[in-house]
Design an enzyme around this catalytic site. Structure first.
Site, PDB file in Angstrom:
ATOM      1  N   ASP A  70       1.017  -1.186  -0.004  1.00 46.81           N
ATOM      2  CA  ASP A  70      -0.191   0.052   0.002  1.00 46.81           C
ATOM      3  C   ASP A  70       0.945   1.141   0.001  1.00 46.81           C
ATOM      4  OD1 ASP A  70       0.885   0.529   2.687  1.00 46.81           O
ATOM      5  OD2 ASP A  70      -1.007   0.477   3.368  1.00 46.81           O
ATOM      6  N   HIS A  71       0.341   2.469   0.171  1.00 43.20           N
ATOM      7  CA  HIS A  71       1.242   3.719   0.351  1.00 43.20           C
ATOM      8  C   HIS A  71       2.169   3.665   1.354  1.00 43.20           C
ATOM      9  CE1 HIS A  71      -2.556   3.721   2.529  1.00 43.20           C
ATOM     10  NE2 HIS A  71      -1.974   4.961   3.314  1.00 43.20           N
TER      11      HIS A  71
ATOM     12  N   HIS B 284       8.671 -30.452  11.167  1.00 42.70           N
ATOM     13  CA  HIS B 284       7.756 -29.035  10.775  1.00 42.70           C
ATOM     14  C   HIS B 284       6.597 -29.472  10.025  1.00 42.70           C
ATOM     15  CE1 HIS B 284      10.897 -27.051  13.032  1.00 42.70           C
ATOM     16  NE2 HIS B 284      11.884 -27.392  12.382  1.00 42.70           N
TER      17      HIS B 284
ATOM     18  N   THR C  91       3.056  -1.113   8.839  1.00 39.80           N
ATOM     19  CA  THR C  91       3.717  -1.727   9.845  1.00 39.80           C
ATOM     20  C   THR C  91       3.733  -2.989   9.338  1.00 39.80           C
ATOM     21  OG1 THR C  91       1.487  -2.269  10.519  1.00 39.80           O
ATOM     22  CG2 THR C  91       2.286  -0.305  11.743  1.00 39.80           C
TER      23      THR C  91
ATOM     24  N   ARG D 120       7.074   1.445   7.409  1.00 41.69           N
ATOM     25  CA  ARG D 120       7.427   2.547   8.364  1.00 41.69           C
ATOM     26  C   ARG D 120       8.122   2.119   9.575  1.00 41.69           C
ATOM     27  NH1 ARG D 120       1.191   4.736   7.678  1.00 41.69           N
ATOM     28  NH2 ARG D 120       1.618   5.786   5.613  1.00 41.69           N
TER      29      ARG D 120
ATOM     30  N   HIS E 255      11.071 -23.093   8.882  1.00 39.81           N
ATOM     31  CA  HIS E 255      10.121 -23.753  10.172  1.00 39.81           C
ATOM     32  C   HIS E 255       8.768 -23.758   9.373  1.00 39.81           C
ATOM     33  CE1 HIS E 255      13.164 -24.090  13.585  1.00 39.81           C
ATOM     34  NE2 HIS E 255      13.865 -24.622  12.527  1.00 39.81           N
ATOM     35  N   ASN E 256       8.408 -22.565   9.182  1.00 40.82           N
ATOM     36  CA  ASN E 256       6.931 -22.574   8.764  1.00 40.82           C
ATOM     37  C   ASN E 256       6.457 -22.525   7.328  1.00 40.82           C
ATOM     38  OD1 ASN E 256       7.889 -19.664  10.854  1.00 40.82           O
ATOM     39  ND2 ASN E 256       6.502 -21.445  11.812  1.00 40.82           N
TER      40      ASN E 256
ATOM     41  N   CYS F  92       2.968  -3.059   4.052  1.00 38.38           N
ATOM     42  CA  CYS F  92       2.078  -1.825   4.373  1.00 38.38           C
ATOM     43  C   CYS F  92       2.853  -1.026   5.350  1.00 38.38           C
ATOM     44  CB  CYS F  92       0.714  -2.316   5.005  1.00 38.38           C
ATOM     45  SG  CYS F  92       0.822  -3.110   6.473  1.00 38.38           S
TER      46      CYS F  92
HETATM   47  C1  RB5 Z   1      -1.773   3.114   6.263  1.00 38.25           C
HETATM   48  O1  RB5 Z   1      -1.837   4.237   6.831  1.00 38.25           O
HETATM   49  C2  RB5 Z   1      -1.582   1.940   7.161  1.00 38.25           C
HETATM   50  O2  RB5 Z   1      -2.724   1.869   8.335  1.00 38.25           O
HETATM   51  C3  RB5 Z   1      -1.274   0.542   6.763  1.00 38.25           C
HETATM   52  O3  RB5 Z   1      -0.311   0.806   5.866  1.00 38.25           O
HETATM   53  C4  RB5 Z   1      -0.781  -0.571   7.614  1.00 38.25           C
HETATM   54  O4  RB5 Z   1       0.083  -0.192   8.531  1.00 38.25           O
HETATM   55  C5  RB5 Z   1      -1.845  -0.887   8.197  1.00 38.25           C
HETATM   56  O5  RB5 Z   1      -1.542  -2.302   9.014  1.00 38.25           O
END
Ligand code: RB5
Length: 144
Positions: free
Chosen positions: A7-8, A132, A66, A108, A97-98, A64
């Site tokens: 995503d962004h 496994h 996180t 981020r 293992h998985n 994404c």
């Molecule tokens: C987008 O702002 C953010 O929520 C997304 O990238 C992600 O971190 C969600 O889990």
């Protein structure tokens, strides 16, 4: 072939990873997003995971902000074992293992150099099987 999407929140890191994979001559399929404009990460998770479950790509990478939302979404797809990784050890173990078939990263939360090391560890490792196998089988039977 590795299918990749973000995503962004993961757009910049995706660019770096694509460049890295191309340098390593690993074929890569960019499933978006294609600009830093906001998109919904579940849509991207479905795009990439469909390539993996459809056999078009062996592995997937999803990013994404996180890595959390996109990994939750990916793990709703049948046949997907998505692992959110923050270290090379995570990346290696996720495969060994998985038998993870999708690597998730946080654009981020994880710096570029560490993320590229994680990608290298994930892509370079192989499932150990053995003890496994049964455990991964039990994970997959939860889908039924
Ligand atoms: C987008 O702002 C953010 O929520 C997304 O990238 C992600 O971190 C969600 O889990």
């Amino acid at each position: 072939m590795i299918a990749i999407g973000s995503d962004h929140g993961g757009f910049e890191l995706k660019r770096e990873i694509i460049e890295y994979l191309k340098k390593k001559e690993i074929p890569v399929l960019d499933c978006g997003c294609y600009s830093p404009d906001a998109v919904d990460y579940p849509d991207i998770a479905v795009e990439v995971c469909s390539k993996v479950t459809g056999g078009e790509s062996e592995l997937g990478i999803l990013i994404c902000g996180t890595g959390i939302g996109i990994s939750i979404a990916a793990n709703k797809m049948h046949g997907i074992r998505a692992a959110l990784c923050h270290s090379t050890f995570d990346g290696r173990m996720a495969r060994m293992h998985n038998n993870a078939n999708v690597l998730c990263l946080g654009g981020r939360t994880t710096g570029v150099s560490i993320a590229l090391d994680i990608v290298e560890a994930f892509v370079g490792a192989e499932f150990e099987g053995g003890r496994h196998e049964k455990r991964v089988g039990k994970i997959m039977s939860i889908e039924e």
